[in-house]
Design an enzyme around this catalytic site. Structure first.
Site, PDB file in Angstrom:
ATOM      1  N   ASP A  29      30.024  29.027  40.079  1.00 35.08           N
ATOM      2  CA  ASP A  29      30.304  30.336  40.274  1.00 35.08           C
ATOM      3  C   ASP A  29      29.354  31.237  41.223  1.00 35.08           C
ATOM      4  O   ASP A  29      29.499  31.997  42.219  1.00 35.08           O
ATOM      5  CB  ASP A  29      30.314  31.283  39.084  1.00 35.08           C
ATOM      6  CG  ASP A  29      31.566  30.995  38.204  1.00 35.08           C
ATOM      7  OD1 ASP A  29      32.241  30.066  38.575  1.00 35.08           O
ATOM      8  OD2 ASP A  29      31.833  31.565  37.083  1.00 35.08           O
ATOM      9  N   ASP A  63      29.945  33.058  44.950  1.00 31.04           N
ATOM     10  CA  ASP A  63      29.447  34.586  44.821  1.00 31.04           C
ATOM     11  C   ASP A  63      28.449  34.638  46.082  1.00 31.04           C
ATOM     12  O   ASP A  63      28.646  35.672  46.830  1.00 31.04           O
ATOM     13  CB  ASP A  63      28.752  35.022  43.678  1.00 31.04           C
ATOM     14  CG  ASP A  63      29.630  35.269  42.477  1.00 31.04           C
ATOM     15  OD1 ASP A  63      30.930  35.396  42.721  1.00 31.04           O
ATOM     16  OD2 ASP A  63      29.181  35.415  41.477  1.00 31.04           O
ATOM     17  N   LEU A 109      36.761  43.528  40.633  1.00 30.95           N
ATOM     18  CA  LEU A 109      35.547  44.415  40.469  1.00 30.95           C
ATOM     19  C   LEU A 109      34.490  43.928  41.391  1.00 30.95           C
ATOM     20  O   LEU A 109      34.371  42.784  41.959  1.00 30.95           O
ATOM     21  CB  LEU A 109      34.985  44.265  39.095  1.00 30.95           C
ATOM     22  CG  LEU A 109      35.841  45.057  37.768  1.00 30.95           C
ATOM     23  CD1 LEU A 109      35.037  44.536  36.673  1.00 30.95           C
ATOM     24  CD2 LEU A 109      36.090  46.345  37.880  1.00 30.95           C
ATOM     25  N   LYS A 116      30.995  41.352  29.856  1.00 33.88           N
ATOM     26  CA  LYS A 116      32.181  40.878  30.781  1.00 33.88           C
ATOM     27  C   LYS A 116      32.389  39.392  30.415  1.00 33.88           C
ATOM     28  O   LYS A 116      31.708  38.484  30.217  1.00 33.88           O
ATOM     29  CB  LYS A 116      31.408  40.667  32.278  1.00 33.88           C
ATOM     30  CG  LYS A 116      32.445  40.173  33.342  1.00 33.88           C
ATOM     31  CD  LYS A 116      31.705  40.554  34.640  1.00 33.88           C
ATOM     32  CE  LYS A 116      32.636  39.882  35.945  1.00 33.88           C
ATOM     33  NZ  LYS A 116      33.288  38.708  35.782  1.00 33.88           N
ATOM     34  N   ARG A 125      46.429  37.016  36.743  1.00 35.94           N
ATOM     35  CA  ARG A 125      46.268  37.723  37.820  1.00 35.94           C
ATOM     36  C   ARG A 125      46.638  37.231  39.113  1.00 35.94           C
ATOM     37  O   ARG A 125      47.390  38.081  39.857  1.00 35.94           O
ATOM     38  CB  ARG A 125      44.875  38.211  37.714  1.00 35.94           C
ATOM     39  CG  ARG A 125      44.431  39.053  39.012  1.00 35.94           C
ATOM     40  CD  ARG A 125      42.967  39.526  38.976  1.00 35.94           C
ATOM     41  NE  ARG A 125      42.294  38.399  39.264  1.00 35.94           N
ATOM     42  CZ  ARG A 125      40.879  38.432  39.272  1.00 35.94           C
ATOM     43  NH1 ARG A 125      40.191  39.458  38.860  1.00 35.94           N
ATOM     44  NH2 ARG A 125      40.317  37.417  39.503  1.00 35.94           N
ATOM     45  N   LYS A 160      31.921  50.970  33.289  1.00 36.18           N
ATOM     46  CA  LYS A 160      33.086  51.747  33.745  1.00 36.18           C
ATOM     47  C   LYS A 160      32.965  53.306  33.419  1.00 36.18           C
ATOM     48  O   LYS A 160      32.318  53.603  32.330  1.00 36.18           O
ATOM     49  CB  LYS A 160      34.495  51.465  32.748  1.00 36.18           C
ATOM     50  CG  LYS A 160      34.508  49.990  32.902  1.00 36.18           C
ATOM     51  CD  LYS A 160      35.721  49.553  31.875  1.00 36.18           C
ATOM     52  CE  LYS A 160      36.117  48.070  31.964  1.00 36.18           C
ATOM     53  NZ  LYS A 160      37.241  47.497  31.441  1.00 36.18           N
ATOM     54  N   CYS A 215      12.826  -0.016  25.029  1.00 32.33           N
ATOM     55  CA  CYS A 215      12.047  -0.918  25.592  1.00 32.33           C
ATOM     56  C   CYS A 215      11.107  -1.343  24.193  1.00 32.33           C
ATOM     57  O   CYS A 215      10.973  -0.816  23.356  1.00 32.33           O
ATOM     58  CB  CYS A 215      10.759   0.113  26.339  1.00 32.33           C
ATOM     59  SG  CYS A 215       9.337  -0.925  26.452  1.00 32.33           S
TER      60      CYS A 215
HETATM   61  S1  IVH Z   1      37.900  45.495  34.016  1.00 34.06           S
HETATM   62  C1  IVH Z   1      39.900  47.293  37.468  1.00 34.06           C
HETATM   63  N1  IVH Z   1      36.665  44.636  31.744  1.00 34.06           N
HETATM   64  O1  IVH Z   1      35.859  40.349  35.287  1.00 34.06           O
HETATM   65  C2  IVH Z   1      39.282  46.889  36.560  1.00 34.06           C
HETATM   66  N2  IVH Z   1      37.078  43.199  33.527  1.00 34.06           N
HETATM   67  O2  IVH Z   1      35.059  40.222  38.211  1.00 34.06           O
HETATM   68  C3  IVH Z   1      39.820  45.801  35.813  1.00 34.06           C
HETATM   69  N3  IVH Z   1      36.489  40.860  32.993  1.00 34.06           N
HETATM   70  O3  IVH Z   1      39.072  40.790  36.948  1.00 34.06           O
HETATM   71  C4  IVH Z   1      38.965  44.823  35.141  1.00 34.06           C
HETATM   72  N4  IVH Z   1      35.672  41.176  31.072  1.00 34.06           N
HETATM   73  O4  IVH Z   1      38.944  39.212  34.665  1.00 34.06           O
HETATM   74  C5  IVH Z   1      37.108  44.445  32.987  1.00 34.06           C
HETATM   75  N5  IVH Z   1      35.384  44.056  29.874  1.00 34.06           N
HETATM   76  C6  IVH Z   1      35.741  43.833  30.940  1.00 34.06           C
HETATM   77  C7  IVH Z   1      35.940  42.411  31.572  1.00 34.06           C
HETATM   78  C8  IVH Z   1      36.545  42.322  32.885  1.00 34.06           C
HETATM   79  C9  IVH Z   1      35.783  40.229  31.966  1.00 34.06           C
HETATM   80  C10 IVH Z   1      36.919  40.193  34.399  1.00 34.06           C
HETATM   81  C11 IVH Z   1      38.350  40.440  34.661  1.00 34.06           C
HETATM   82  C12 IVH Z   1      38.073  41.054  35.978  1.00 34.06           C
HETATM   83  C13 IVH Z   1      36.923  40.071  36.401  1.00 34.06           C
HETATM   84  C14 IVH Z   1      36.147  41.084  37.615  1.00 34.06           C
END
Ligand code: IVH
Length: 688
Positions: A35, A39, A84, A116, A137, A304, A441
């Site tokens: 990853d 990135d 995101l 996350k 997705r 958020k 050994c």
């Molecule tokens: S919110 C428009 N909340 O991370 C916002 N995403 O790198 C929608 N993900 O596409 C995403 N944990 O697959 C959100 N607590 C969380 C998350 C989360 C994992 C993933 C998700 C997203 C990706 C973005």
């Protein structure tokens, strides 16, 4: 400013690579790069596109979320599933906060911080309360229909019911992350590995083993047969809404999460509403440190803005909302070059292969070596010198080579062969003993084994000689100042001062530490001898029962085996050790210099754990590893290294090993946290 030709070419190369690896990751669940490496590619392209906006066009992967790959029926998302933007460090997080503040003209805002989850984004559609469709997705606009598989996930409601009697919306799309639990991943990996061992034994090629929980989760979801998906430990956290018709209107994200929880969706309990960016920074740092205390993988924190009207005001860029940011943790997996595979020789002669790597920073520390466990593991993973490999270091665990990046393998590479000879100067033969997976050994004079025996003798669990670590032991060995553990006590300050980096003060400190260890308890001395099969608990029992090393030497195996926790195997091994001439010479050296043979500390602790085996995994709050074990043994209990049907309880600290937890769950062994452990030590009972 228009982009020079070489920059245009670089951008094109980056786009091609990103599209390819995106497809491997999202479409085929078989990523070839880590990853972090992915990135990095995206980061480079974004940088170029920011400097030269003309490079941006619709085909650029920075303008899209993922790639569609349709072996399952396509589903067009009614509300796009955006990704995101990432913040790779605190500065980038603060810069995002400042942009949002400016966008809201300085009005007060609250942040909702969520873990996350490193899984797969899923959109689950309900019509009149019934689950009708689940879609991945995909590229954000079109995903794949995985309804049958998602329906096998127990925690996802198939029919909606409000616990507090609220009306069920006629259309509700719930979005969140599907993931496999770490214990579920370990179980799956173990099953796949034993299947592969059978395949190899039958002359077949091994199947791919999922490298990490994310790949395992994705693979499980994309099974053609939902019955297979049902056997995997998949779970779900809900965090977002898609299309909604007929729901109450909310003013904040917090209310949305409450609504989801009311309808029976699992909402992650670690979510936190915070007022300042400083608190957000602290939340992120805290979870980065404690990420391994969870039974699922997280790779960051999603921050958020809570107020939905403020979200509206901020809106979206072409690829992501401005009202949220993904704060990524330092990567635990990265790519590097495997320079060489070597073997190390342990104190019992076991030969362990390990990878010498081009150094990489992982989980915040530089890694230049990683274990390859044993001969079979190297064969299974088929890693070769010269390969680009994915290396993983999760928290405090030993770095591990996950596997090779096959697309980058040099053309002339050949499978690695386990060496036939010990790497020490004696070049003795390495043998694989019938029925054992280890290669050893068996030369008693092997200097590598000797050095490891001295390191073990000086270690914390044995004679605890501060300052006598690996480096010093190797230096002593190089200068031929010690031949065995018995020679340590005859070292002089002049001899220690010959070692690189030692001056008068450091040499006299080390000398004092060596001499001071002469009066360690008998049980520690027994551990330090390194007798095969003899661990700390049996050493403690022997010390209590016999009170003196000479009495133990004089005892017959039959007498020794009568002691609780000693048994026939250990008793024979003890007798064999003391019958060896070289070992008796060591004991005589100890006697001459005055090492205490009869220091038995009778524990003043309650003996509440007699006959009970308590296994520890991870770091238990308030205890070092040794302290936790001592707390058990001083109360008469045992603290073995693995869980079995005989285990009384498993104590789980931070950064636990997932396999012990899995085994305990399978066997129904009680699992305790630090508080439960304290209760157990005090009462000998399990907490209610
Ligand atoms: S919110 C428009 N909340 O991370 C916002 N995403 O790198 C929608 N993900 O596409 C995403 N944990 O697959 C959100 N607590 C969380 C998350 C989360 C994992 C993933 C998700 C997203 C990706 C973005």
């Amino acid at each position: 400013m228009s982009a020079p030709k070489d920059i245009r070419q670089t951008a094109l190369d980056l786009k091609t690579q990103i599209i390819k690896h995106n497809e491997l990751y999202h479409g085929q669940d078989s990523p070839e790069i880590s990853d972090a490496a992915f990135d990095e590619l995206v980061g480079k392209l974004v940088k170029l596109e920011t400097k030269y906006p003309e490079l941006i066009d619709e085909s650029s992967p920075t303008q899209k979320v993922g790639t569609g790959f349709t072996t399952f029926a396509p589903v067009t998302h009614r509300v796009a599933m955006t990704s995101l933007d990432n913040a790779m460090d605190e500065n980038e997080l603060r810069a995002w906060g400042e942009r949002a503040t400016r966008g809201l003209a300085g009005t007060a805002m609250h942040y909702v911080c969520e873990l996350k989850i490193d899984g797969l984004a899923m959109s689950i559609r309900y019509e009149n309360g019934q689950l009708v469709q689940a879609a991945t997705r995909g590229d954000g606009a079109v995903g794949e229909d995985v309804t049958a598989n998602v329906k096998t996930i127990g925690v996802i409601p198939k029919k909606l019911l409000s616990k507090i009697g609220k009306k069920i919306p006629s259309v509700l799309e719930v979005r969140g992350e599907v993931f496999i639990t770490i214990s579920g991943f370990e179980r799956l990996r173990a099953a796949k590995q034993s299947e592969n061992e059978r395949r190899i034994a039958n002359g077949k090629k091994p199947d791919a083993v999922p490298a990490n929980p994310r790949n395992a989760g994705a693979g499980s979801l994309r099974q053609k047969n939902p019955e297979v998906t049902a056997t995997r430990d998949l779970s779900f956290w809900a965090y977002q809404l898609g299309e909604v018709v007929g729901a109450p209107s909310f003013s904040s994200h917090t209310q949305t999460l409450e609504f989801l929880a009311d309808l029976g969706f699992p909402v992650n309990p670690e979510v936190k509403k915070l007022d300042t960016l400083q608190e957000v920074v602290e939340f992120c740092a805290n979870w980065e440190q404690h990420r391994h205390s969870l039974n699922y993988e997280i790779d960051g924190v999603v921050v958020k803005i809570d107020n939905l009207a403020q979200r509206e005001q901020l809106g979206f860029t072409s690829r992501a909302p401005r009202w949220a940011i993904a704060v990524k943790f330092a990567p635990e997996e990265r790519e590097t070059i495997l320079l060489k595979i070597s073997v190390s020789i342990g104190r019992t002669g076991r030969a362990t292969p390990f990878a010498e790597l081009e150094p990489v920073v992982l989980s915040g520390s530089t890694v230049s070596m990683a274990t390859l466990h044993n001969r079979d593991q190297v064969q299974l993973k088929d890693v070769r010198p010269g390969d680009t490999v994915i290396v993983r270091k999760a928290g405090d665990v030993i770095p591990e080579v996950v596997g090779p990046v096959l697309s980058l393998r040099p053309k002339n590479s050949k499978p690695w062969k386990f060496p036939k000879l010990c790497p020490c100067v004696l070049k003795s033969t390495l043998v694989q003993i019938e029925g054992e997976s280890d290669t050893r050994c068996v030369e008693p004079e092997c200097p590598f084994q000797r050095d490891q025996r001295i390191i073990h003798f000086a270690s914390r669990g044995a004679m605890d000689i501060e300052g006598l670590g690996e480096k010093t032991v190797f230096a002593l060995s190089d200068k031929k100042l010690v031949n065995d553990i018995g020679d340590l006590y005859s070292l002089s300050i002049e001899q220690l001062m010959q070692l690189d980096g030692f001056a008068e003060l450091s040499a006299s400190n080390l000398l004092a530490a060596i001499q001071g260890s002469k009066s360690r308890p008998l049980a520690k001395l027994l551990v330090g001898l390194g007798i095969k099969n003899l661990g700390p608990a049996a050493s403690e029992s022997l010390a209590r029962r016999y009170g003196n090393l000479d009495a133990i030497i004089a005892a017959t195996p039959d007498q020794l085996s009568e002691i609780d926790g000693v048994g026939g195997v250990i008793a024979t091994s003890i007798a064999k050790w003391f019958s060896d001439r070289a070992h008796r010479t060591i004991i005589e050296k100890f006697r001459r210099v005055g090492v205490e043979f009869g220091n038995v500390i009778i524990s003043t602790e309650n003996q509440s754990l007699v006959g009970k085996a308590v296994v520890i995994t991870g770091t238990v709050e308030g205890f070092s590893r040794d302290e936790a074990q001592d707390a058990i043994t001083s109360r008469g209990g045992k603290s073995p290294g693995s869980v079995s049907a005989k285990t009384f309880a498993l104590v789980v600290g931070s950064e636990p090993g997932a396999s012990k937890l899995t085994k305990a769950e399978q066997l129904g062994i009680p699992v305790l946290d630090a508080k439960g452990f304290r209760y157990l030590l005090k009462t000998g009972q399990l907490p209610n």
